[in-house]
Design a protein around this motif. Structure first.
Motif, PDB file in Angstrom:
ATOM      1  N   VAL A  24       0.847  -1.203   0.000  1.00 46.71           N
ATOM      2  CA  VAL A  24       0.000   0.000   0.000  1.00 46.71           C
ATOM      3  C   VAL A  24       0.874   1.241   0.000  1.00 46.71           C
ATOM      4  CG1 VAL A  24      -1.618   1.362   1.387  1.00 46.71           C
ATOM      5  CG2 VAL A  24      -2.031  -1.080   1.041  1.00 46.71           C
ATOM      6  N   ARG A  25       1.872   1.272   0.862  1.00 43.36           N
ATOM      7  CA  ARG A  25       2.773   2.435   0.931  1.00 43.36           C
ATOM      8  C   ARG A  25       3.532   2.629  -0.382  1.00 43.36           C
ATOM      9  NH1 ARG A  25       2.835   0.723   6.156  1.00 43.36           N
ATOM     10  NH2 ARG A  25       4.535  -0.739   6.017  1.00 43.36           N
ATOM     11  N   LYS A  26       4.034   1.543  -0.950  1.00 42.44           N
ATOM     12  CA  LYS A  26       4.821   1.655  -2.178  1.00 42.44           C
ATOM     13  C   LYS A  26       3.973   2.038  -3.393  1.00 42.44           C
ATOM     14  CE  LYS A  26       8.702  -1.396  -1.147  1.00 42.44           C
ATOM     15  NZ  LYS A  26       9.377  -2.651  -1.535  1.00 42.44           N
ATOM     16  N   SER A  27       2.703   1.668  -3.391  1.00 46.25           N
ATOM     17  CA  SER A  27       1.847   1.975  -4.541  1.00 46.25           C
ATOM     18  C   SER A  27       1.137   3.323  -4.408  1.00 46.25           C
ATOM     19  CB  SER A  27       0.818   0.863  -4.765  1.00 46.25           C
ATOM     20  OG  SER A  27      -0.085   0.792  -3.683  1.00 46.25           O
ATOM     21  N   ALA A  28       1.283   3.996  -3.278  1.00 48.61           N
ATOM     22  CA  ALA A  28       0.603   5.283  -3.069  1.00 48.61           C
ATOM     23  C   ALA A  28       0.899   6.307  -4.165  1.00 48.61           C
ATOM     24  CB  ALA A  28       0.934   5.834  -1.693  1.00 48.61           C
ATOM     25  N   PRO A  29       2.152   6.437  -4.633  1.00 50.11           N
ATOM     26  CA  PRO A  29       2.420   7.438  -5.679  1.00 50.11           C
ATOM     27  C   PRO A  29       1.825   7.102  -7.049  1.00 50.11           C
ATOM     28  CG  PRO A  29       4.458   6.774  -4.569  1.00 50.11           C
ATOM     29  CD  PRO A  29       3.382   5.837  -4.123  1.00 50.11           C
ATOM     30  N   GLY A  30       1.519   5.843  -7.310  1.00 47.19           N
ATOM     31  CA  GLY A  30       0.949   5.457  -8.597  1.00 47.19           C
ATOM     32  C   GLY A  30       0.779   3.961  -8.693  1.00 47.19           C
ATOM     33  N   GLN A  31      -0.121   3.553  -9.580  1.00 45.28           N
ATOM     34  CA  GLN A  31      -0.359   2.124  -9.793  1.00 45.28           C
ATOM     35  C   GLN A  31      -0.274   1.820 -11.273  1.00 45.28           C
ATOM     36  OE1 GLN A  31      -4.319   1.022  -8.543  1.00 45.28           O
ATOM     37  NE2 GLN A  31      -5.139   3.023  -9.097  1.00 45.28           N
ATOM     38  N   PHE A  32       0.255   0.658 -11.565  1.00 43.56           N
ATOM     39  CA  PHE A  32       0.499   0.260 -12.948  1.00 43.56           C
ATOM     40  C   PHE A  32      -0.006  -1.165 -13.135  1.00 43.56           C
ATOM     41  CE2 PHE A  32       3.598   3.304 -11.430  1.00 43.56           C
ATOM     42  CZ  PHE A  32       3.329   4.361 -12.296  1.00 43.56           C
ATOM     43  N   PRO A  33      -1.346  -1.305 -13.253  1.00 43.85           N
ATOM     44  CA  PRO A  33      -1.957  -2.638 -13.290  1.00 43.85           C
ATOM     45  C   PRO A  33      -1.630  -3.415 -14.550  1.00 43.85           C
ATOM     46  CG  PRO A  33      -3.568  -0.985 -13.870  1.00 43.85           C
ATOM     47  CD  PRO A  33      -2.323  -0.240 -13.454  1.00 43.85           C
ATOM     48  N   LYS A  34      -1.582  -4.730 -14.386  1.00 42.21           N
ATOM     49  CA  LYS A  34      -1.368  -5.642 -15.516  1.00 42.21           C
ATOM     50  C   LYS A  34      -2.638  -5.801 -16.335  1.00 42.21           C
ATOM     51  CE  LYS A  34       1.562  -8.576 -12.669  1.00 42.21           C
ATOM     52  NZ  LYS A  34       1.719  -9.909 -12.097  1.00 42.21           N
ATOM     53  N   ALA A  35      -3.782  -5.761 -15.644  1.00 41.47           N
ATOM     54  CA  ALA A  35      -5.044  -6.119 -16.279  1.00 41.47           C
ATOM     55  C   ALA A  35      -6.205  -5.455 -15.567  1.00 41.47           C
ATOM     56  CB  ALA A  35      -5.229  -7.640 -16.240  1.00 41.47           C
ATOM     57  N   VAL A  36      -7.347  -5.483 -16.229  1.00 40.98           N
ATOM     58  CA  VAL A  36      -8.615  -5.117 -15.612  1.00 40.98           C
ATOM     59  C   VAL A  36      -9.509  -6.349 -15.705  1.00 40.98           C
ATOM     60  CG1 VAL A  36      -9.490  -4.080 -17.751  1.00 40.98           C
ATOM     61  CG2 VAL A  36     -10.561  -3.502 -15.585  1.00 40.98           C
ATOM     62  N   ILE A  37     -10.154  -6.668 -14.592  1.00 39.74           N
ATOM     63  CA  ILE A  37     -10.970  -7.870 -14.515  1.00 39.74           C
ATOM     64  C   ILE A  37     -12.387  -7.486 -14.126  1.00 39.74           C
ATOM     65  CG2 ILE A  37     -11.301 -10.095 -13.357  1.00 39.74           C
ATOM     66  CD1 ILE A  37      -8.246 -10.124 -12.905  1.00 39.74           C
ATOM     67  N   LEU A  38     -13.345  -7.935 -14.927  1.00 36.37           N
ATOM     68  CA  LEU A  38     -14.751  -7.765 -14.580  1.00 36.37           C
ATOM     69  C   LEU A  38     -15.173  -9.017 -13.835  1.00 36.37           C
ATOM     70  CD1 LEU A  38     -17.495  -6.349 -14.699  1.00 36.37           C
ATOM     71  CD2 LEU A  38     -17.859  -7.443 -16.925  1.00 36.37           C
ATOM     72  N   SER A  39     -15.606  -8.834 -12.607  1.00 30.34           N
ATOM     73  CA  SER A  39     -15.970  -9.960 -11.762  1.00 30.34           C
ATOM     74  C   SER A  39     -17.313  -9.686 -11.104  1.00 30.34           C
ATOM     75  CB  SER A  39     -14.894 -10.161 -10.683  1.00 30.34           C
ATOM     76  OG  SER A  39     -15.207 -11.264  -9.859  1.00 30.34           O
ATOM     77  N   CYS A  40     -17.843 -10.702 -10.475  1.00 33.59           N
ATOM     78  CA  CYS A  40     -19.099 -10.592  -9.752  1.00 33.59           C
ATOM     79  C   CYS A  40     -18.865  -9.936  -8.387  1.00 33.59           C
ATOM     80  CB  CYS A  40     -19.699 -11.990  -9.568  1.00 33.59           C
ATOM     81  SG  CYS A  40     -21.338 -11.984  -8.823  1.00 33.59           S
ATOM     82  N   LEU A  41     -19.917  -9.393  -7.844  1.00 36.99           N
ATOM     83  CA  LEU A  41     -19.903  -8.793  -6.521  1.00 36.99           C
ATOM     84  C   LEU A  41     -19.623  -9.824  -5.422  1.00 36.99           C
ATOM     85  CD1 LEU A  41     -20.678  -6.138  -4.961  1.00 36.99           C
ATOM     86  CD2 LEU A  41     -22.992  -7.054  -4.881  1.00 36.99           C
ATOM     87  N   ASP A  42     -19.846 -11.078  -5.718  1.00 32.12           N
ATOM     88  CA  ASP A  42     -19.766 -12.181  -4.761  1.00 32.12           C
ATOM     89  C   ASP A  42     -18.457 -12.152  -3.965  1.00 32.12           C
ATOM     90  OD1 ASP A  42     -19.446 -14.885  -3.652  1.00 32.12           O
ATOM     91  OD2 ASP A  42     -21.191 -15.370  -4.880  1.00 32.12           O
ATOM     92  N   SER A  43     -18.580 -12.127  -2.646  1.00 35.37           N
ATOM     93  CA  SER A  43     -17.402 -12.040  -1.774  1.00 35.37           C
ATOM     94  C   SER A  43     -16.583 -13.325  -1.754  1.00 35.37           C
ATOM     95  CB  SER A  43     -17.832 -11.692  -0.345  1.00 35.37           C
ATOM     96  OG  SER A  43     -18.598 -12.746   0.220  1.00 35.37           O
ATOM     97  N   ARG A  44     -17.115 -14.408  -2.311  1.00 30.38           N
ATOM     98  CA  ARG A  44     -16.378 -15.674  -2.338  1.00 30.38           C
ATOM     99  C   ARG A  44     -15.400 -15.736  -3.494  1.00 30.38           C
ATOM    100  NH1 ARG A  44     -21.579 -19.273  -2.769  1.00 30.38           N
ATOM    101  NH2 ARG A  44     -21.937 -17.558  -4.225  1.00 30.38           N
ATOM    102  N   VAL A  45     -15.319 -14.667  -4.291  1.00 32.22           N
ATOM    103  CA  VAL A  45     -14.457 -14.649  -5.472  1.00 32.22           C
ATOM    104  C   VAL A  45     -13.453 -13.489  -5.341  1.00 32.22           C
ATOM    105  CG1 VAL A  45     -14.443 -14.728  -7.990  1.00 32.22           C
ATOM    106  CG2 VAL A  45     -16.480 -15.457  -6.763  1.00 32.22           C
ATOM    107  N   PRO A  46     -12.471 -13.612  -4.442  1.00 30.42           N
ATOM    108  CA  PRO A  46     -11.480 -12.544  -4.259  1.00 30.42           C
ATOM    109  C   PRO A  46     -10.461 -12.561  -5.403  1.00 30.42           C
ATOM    110  CG  PRO A  46     -10.976 -14.375  -2.814  1.00 30.42           C
ATOM    111  CD  PRO A  46     -12.259 -14.724  -3.531  1.00 30.42           C
ATOM    112  N   VAL A  47     -10.631 -11.673  -6.348  1.00 31.72           N
ATOM    113  CA  VAL A  47      -9.901 -11.724  -7.614  1.00 31.72           C
ATOM    114  C   VAL A  47      -8.384 -11.766  -7.419  1.00 31.72           C
ATOM    115  CG1 VAL A  47      -9.456 -10.494  -9.769  1.00 31.72           C
ATOM    116  CG2 VAL A  47     -11.778 -10.659  -8.882  1.00 31.72           C
ATOM    117  N   GLU A  48      -7.837 -10.862  -6.618  1.00 32.18           N
ATOM    118  CA  GLU A  48      -6.378 -10.869  -6.414  1.00 32.18           C
ATOM    119  C   GLU A  48      -5.911 -12.210  -5.859  1.00 32.18           C
ATOM    120  OE1 GLU A  48      -7.565  -6.530  -6.321  1.00 32.18           O
ATOM    121  OE2 GLU A  48      -8.398  -8.390  -5.524  1.00 32.18           O
TER     122      GLU A  48
END
Length: 184
Positions: A74-98
């Motif tokens: 969290v501290r290291k990514s505060a200045p900026g984030q550089f994601p590999k991908a964007v994932i469309l997922s369900c709201l369902d809490s049983r599917v933690p994408v990361e």
């Protein structure tokens, strides 16, 4: 080593056999605190990101995931984030994408909506992720036992849920000739 094929309830994208090796988990004693840099992101291709997700999903299903120092990430990514991908997922809490893909903080943008359908807001978010933040891959991830899909099949009517489920119903109609169980 045992070979397993797990039909993971939270993952409809990949079904891959994997090896479980408990020694690998024991060897990982230092939590990972690295976050993706802009330079590292620029070098990635969509195929490489997909390969990383497949490998991460194998680790997740085998229980040998990467130990991460989330506070430091969290501290290291505060200045900026550089994601590999964007994932469309369900709201369902049983599917933690990361977790499902064994990725760290800042590695993926995740759009979540019950039934994981796309609308103008989700599309705008995906455009932002790809065009402005540099994501290399768009992935739509489904899962078993989705309450929103079951609600659309069962024609649930309740407040704002009715309008949301109406967006899923065209897919339900397209699959009306499917002979198997539809609302599991």
């Amino acid at each position: 080593m045992k070979k397993k094929l797990l039909a993971m309830a939270s993952m409809a994208v990949f079904l891959i056999s994997c090896n479980q090796d408990n020694k690998k988990q024991e060897e990982k004693t230092q939590p990972v605190s690295h976050v993706m840099t802009k330079e590292e992101q620029a070098k990635l291709t969509p195929d490489e990101v997909l390969k990383q997700f497949i490998e991460g999903n194998k680790r997740f299903r085998s229980g040998i995931t990467t130990v991460r120092d989330h506070s430091e990430q969290v501290r290291k990514s505060a200045p900026g984030q550089f994601p590999k991908a964007v994932i469309l997922s369900c709201l369902d809490s049983r599917v933690p994408v990361e977790d499902v893909f064994d990725q760290g903080l800042g590695d993926v943008f995740v759009g979540r909506v019950a039934g994981n359908f796309v609308n103008e807001d989700q599309l705008g978010s995906m455009e932002f992720a790809c065009k402005l933040a540099g994501a290399k891959l768009v992935l739509v991830m489904g899962h078993q036992h989705c309450g929103a899909i079951k609600g659309a099949i069962d024609d649930v009517k309740l407040g704002n849920i009715t309008a949301m489920l109406a967006k899923i119903k065209p897919a339900v109609k397209m699959s009306q000739d499917f002979q198997g169980k539809k609302n599991i």
